[in-house]
Motif scaffolding. Structure first.
Motif, PDB file in Angstrom:
ATOM      1  N   MET A   1      57.440  72.183 -66.340  1.00  0.00           N
ATOM      2  CA  MET A   1      58.750  72.400 -66.953  1.00  0.00           C
ATOM      3  C   MET A   1      59.504  71.395 -67.471  1.00  0.00           C
ATOM      4  O   MET A   1      60.038  71.188 -68.613  1.00  0.00           O
ATOM      5  CB  MET A   1      59.593  73.299 -66.207  1.00  0.00           C
ATOM      6  N   ALA A   2      59.491  70.455 -66.414  1.00  0.00           N
ATOM      7  CA  ALA A   2      60.333  69.111 -66.948  1.00  0.00           C
ATOM      8  C   ALA A   2      59.621  68.166 -68.247  1.00  0.00           C
ATOM      9  O   ALA A   2      60.330  67.822 -68.992  1.00  0.00           O
ATOM     10  CB  ALA A   2      59.918  68.137 -65.753  1.00  0.00           C
ATOM     11  N   LEU A   3      58.174  68.545 -68.389  1.00  0.00           N
ATOM     12  CA  LEU A   3      57.620  68.009 -69.473  1.00  0.00           C
ATOM     13  C   LEU A   3      57.871  68.642 -70.644  1.00  0.00           C
ATOM     14  O   LEU A   3      58.136  68.319 -71.847  1.00  0.00           O
ATOM     15  CB  LEU A   3      56.013  67.927 -69.116  1.00  0.00           C
ATOM     16  N   VAL A   4      57.866  70.064 -70.674  1.00  0.00           N
ATOM     17  CA  VAL A   4      58.256  71.027 -71.879  1.00  0.00           C
ATOM     18  C   VAL A   4      59.839  70.691 -72.128  1.00  0.00           C
ATOM     19  O   VAL A   4      60.147  70.480 -73.192  1.00  0.00           O
ATOM     20  CB  VAL A   4      57.996  72.469 -71.459  1.00  0.00           C
ATOM     21  N   VAL A   5      60.751  70.339 -71.125  1.00  0.00           N
ATOM     22  CA  VAL A   5      62.191  70.090 -71.595  1.00  0.00           C
ATOM     23  C   VAL A   5      62.104  68.759 -72.073  1.00  0.00           C
ATOM     24  O   VAL A   5      62.884  68.468 -73.248  1.00  0.00           O
ATOM     25  CB  VAL A   5      62.868  70.045 -70.159  1.00  0.00           C
ATOM     26  N   ALA A   6      61.448  67.705 -71.522  1.00  0.00           N
ATOM     27  CA  ALA A   6      61.421  66.483 -72.280  1.00  0.00           C
ATOM     28  C   ALA A   6      60.980  66.710 -73.812  1.00  0.00           C
ATOM     29  O   ALA A   6      61.400  66.066 -74.711  1.00  0.00           O
ATOM     30  CB  ALA A   6      60.572  65.500 -71.406  1.00  0.00           C
ATOM     31  N   GLY A   7      59.841  67.277 -74.118  1.00  0.00           N
ATOM     32  CA  GLY A   7      59.332  67.531 -75.252  1.00  0.00           C
ATOM     33  C   GLY A   7      60.312  68.222 -76.266  1.00  0.00           C
ATOM     34  O   GLY A   7      60.510  67.946 -77.419  1.00  0.00           O
ATOM     35  N   ALA A   8      61.003  69.231 -75.542  1.00  0.00           N
ATOM     36  CA  ALA A   8      62.238  70.113 -76.624  1.00  0.00           C
ATOM     37  C   ALA A   8      63.255  68.855 -76.832  1.00  0.00           C
ATOM     38  O   ALA A   8      63.783  69.121 -78.083  1.00  0.00           O
ATOM     39  CB  ALA A   8      62.651  71.036 -75.587  1.00  0.00           C
ATOM     40  N   VAL A   9      63.774  68.115 -75.855  1.00  0.00           N
ATOM     41  CA  VAL A   9      64.647  67.081 -76.418  1.00  0.00           C
ATOM     42  C   VAL A   9      64.277  66.045 -77.362  1.00  0.00           C
ATOM     43  O   VAL A   9      65.144  65.837 -78.252  1.00  0.00           O
ATOM     44  CB  VAL A   9      65.312  66.369 -74.891  1.00  0.00           C
ATOM     45  N   ARG A  10      62.974  65.719 -77.244  1.00  0.00           N
ATOM     46  CA  ARG A  10      62.531  64.824 -78.080  1.00  0.00           C
ATOM     47  C   ARG A  10      62.576  65.355 -79.437  1.00  0.00           C
ATOM     48  O   ARG A  10      62.520  64.745 -80.458  1.00  0.00           O
ATOM     49  CB  ARG A  10      61.089  64.307 -77.619  1.00  0.00           C
ATOM     50  N   SER A  11      61.839  66.810 -79.490  1.00  0.00           N
ATOM     51  CA  SER A  11      61.969  67.259 -80.813  1.00  0.00           C
ATOM     52  C   SER A  11      63.274  67.764 -81.352  1.00  0.00           C
ATOM     53  O   SER A  11      63.393  67.687 -82.679  1.00  0.00           O
ATOM     54  CB  SER A  11      60.982  68.595 -80.954  1.00  0.00           C
ATOM     55  N   LEU A  12      64.279  67.924 -80.692  1.00  0.00           N
ATOM     56  CA  LEU A  12      65.626  68.124 -81.239  1.00  0.00           C
ATOM     57  C   LEU A  12      66.121  67.016 -81.566  1.00  0.00           C
ATOM     58  O   LEU A  12      66.775  66.973 -82.817  1.00  0.00           O
ATOM     59  CB  LEU A  12      66.515  68.519 -79.828  1.00  0.00           C
ATOM     60  N   LEU A  13      65.949  65.908 -81.149  1.00  0.00           N
ATOM     61  CA  LEU A  13      66.291  64.583 -81.423  1.00  0.00           C
ATOM     62  C   LEU A  13      65.680  64.138 -82.793  1.00  0.00           C
ATOM     63  O   LEU A  13      66.339  63.656 -83.782  1.00  0.00           O
ATOM     64  CB  LEU A  13      66.240  63.293 -80.576  1.00  0.00           C
ATOM     65  N   ALA A  14      64.420  64.564 -82.871  1.00  0.00           N
ATOM     66  CA  ALA A  14      63.537  64.078 -83.955  1.00  0.00           C
ATOM     67  C   ALA A  14      64.156  65.214 -85.300  1.00  0.00           C
ATOM     68  O   ALA A  14      64.510  64.549 -86.412  1.00  0.00           O
ATOM     69  CB  ALA A  14      62.354  64.234 -84.055  1.00  0.00           C
ATOM     70  N   TRP A  15      64.519  66.451 -85.053  1.00  0.00           N
ATOM     71  CA  TRP A  15      65.095  67.214 -85.986  1.00  0.00           C
ATOM     72  C   TRP A  15      66.276  66.628 -86.497  1.00  0.00           C
ATOM     73  O   TRP A  15      66.487  66.804 -87.801  1.00  0.00           O
ATOM     74  CB  TRP A  15      65.108  68.752 -85.456  1.00  0.00           C
ATOM     75  N   ARG A  16      67.044  66.332 -85.590  1.00  0.00           N
ATOM     76  CA  ARG A  16      68.644  65.882 -86.042  1.00  0.00           C
ATOM     77  C   ARG A  16      68.439  64.450 -86.814  1.00  0.00           C
ATOM     78  O   ARG A  16      69.273  64.351 -87.751  1.00  0.00           O
ATOM     79  CB  ARG A  16      69.366  65.492 -84.814  1.00  0.00           C
ATOM     80  N   ARG A  17      67.473  63.927 -86.653  1.00  0.00           N
ATOM     81  CA  ARG A  17      67.111  62.583 -87.345  1.00  0.00           C
ATOM     82  C   ARG A  17      66.865  62.893 -88.770  1.00  0.00           C
ATOM     83  O   ARG A  17      67.183  62.168 -89.737  1.00  0.00           O
ATOM     84  CB  ARG A  17      66.259  61.800 -86.642  1.00  0.00           C
ATOM     85  N   TYR A  18      65.833  63.776 -88.835  1.00  0.00           N
ATOM     86  CA  TYR A  18      65.252  64.095 -90.173  1.00  0.00           C
ATOM     87  C   TYR A  18      65.921  65.091 -91.162  1.00  0.00           C
ATOM     88  O   TYR A  18      65.729  65.461 -92.211  1.00  0.00           O
ATOM     89  CB  TYR A  18      63.875  64.396 -90.025  1.00  0.00           C
ATOM     90  N   ARG A  19      66.703  65.876 -90.475  1.00  0.00           N
ATOM     91  CA  ARG A  19      67.323  66.880 -91.253  1.00  0.00           C
ATOM     92  C   ARG A  19      68.180  66.402 -92.354  1.00  0.00           C
ATOM     93  O   ARG A  19      69.194  65.388 -92.112  1.00  0.00           O
ATOM     94  CB  ARG A  19      68.112  67.976 -90.453  1.00  0.00           C
ATOM     95  N   PRO A  20      68.518  66.698 -93.380  1.00  0.00           N
ATOM     96  CA  PRO A  20      69.260  66.352 -94.667  1.00  0.00           C
ATOM     97  C   PRO A  20      70.896  66.719 -94.236  1.00  0.00           C
ATOM     98  O   PRO A  20      71.112  67.688 -93.574  1.00  0.00           O
ATOM     99  CB  PRO A  20      69.047  67.292 -95.767  1.00  0.00           C
ATOM    100  N   SER A  21      71.575  65.629 -94.390  1.00  0.00           N
ATOM    101  CA  SER A  21      73.061  65.745 -93.784  1.00  0.00           C
ATOM    102  C   SER A  21      73.844  65.427 -95.302  1.00  0.00           C
ATOM    103  O   SER A  21      73.159  65.088 -96.156  1.00  0.00           O
ATOM    104  CB  SER A  21      73.369  64.738 -92.865  1.00  0.00           C
TER     105      SER A  21
END
Length: 133
Positions: free
Chosen positions: A62-82
């Motif tokens: 579960m810790a690995l899944v949470v880490a992956g979720a955080v990483r993908s959330l940060l990537a999503w915020r970085r690449y989404r158009p603002s």
């Protein structure tokens, strides 16, 4: 995520369901083997050995899944158009949208995988003996 090849990005997108499958197999296989070997008769930290190992393994996965979720959330915020920031050219804009989409899908899959892992782990906590038959 931009330094990754397309195949690595695809693996990152499906890593949540892969970890869920590993968790699912781990829980059911270890419980069957542990019960057949009589490991549930030994206590560790107030829990029987089967429950202790299942909870520890579940926590790690579960810790690995949470880490992956955080990483993908940060990537999503970085690449989404603002607002106010336009892409330099159409190709860069399309690549950024694709990366944002993949990160958003990865985040969603990580959350669904975490929910499924919690669903499988709850009976470990609620049932007093994992080997009741």
């Amino acid at each position: 995520m931009s330094w990754l090849t397309p195949h690595e990005r695809l693996l990152g997108m499906v890593l949540g369901p892969i970890l869920w499958a590993v968790h699912f197999l781990f829980v059911y296989i270890f419980q069957a083997v542990g019960c057949s070997l009589g490991l549930h008769r030994h206590d560790v930290l107030g829990l029987n050995l089967v429950d202790a190992v299942l909870l520890a393994g579940s926590a790690v996965l579960m810790a690995l899944v949470v880490a992956g979720a955080v990483r993908s959330l940060l990537a999503w915020r970085r690449y989404r158009p603002s607002a106010g920031h336009e892409a330099l050219d159409a190709a860069e804009g399309a690549a950024g949208q694709r990366r944002a989409f993949m990160a958003r899908v990865a985040f969603t899959l990580f959350l669904l995988s975490l929910l499924a892992m919690i669903w499988v782990t709850v009976p470990i906590v609620l049932l007093p003996d994992p080997c009741l038959a």
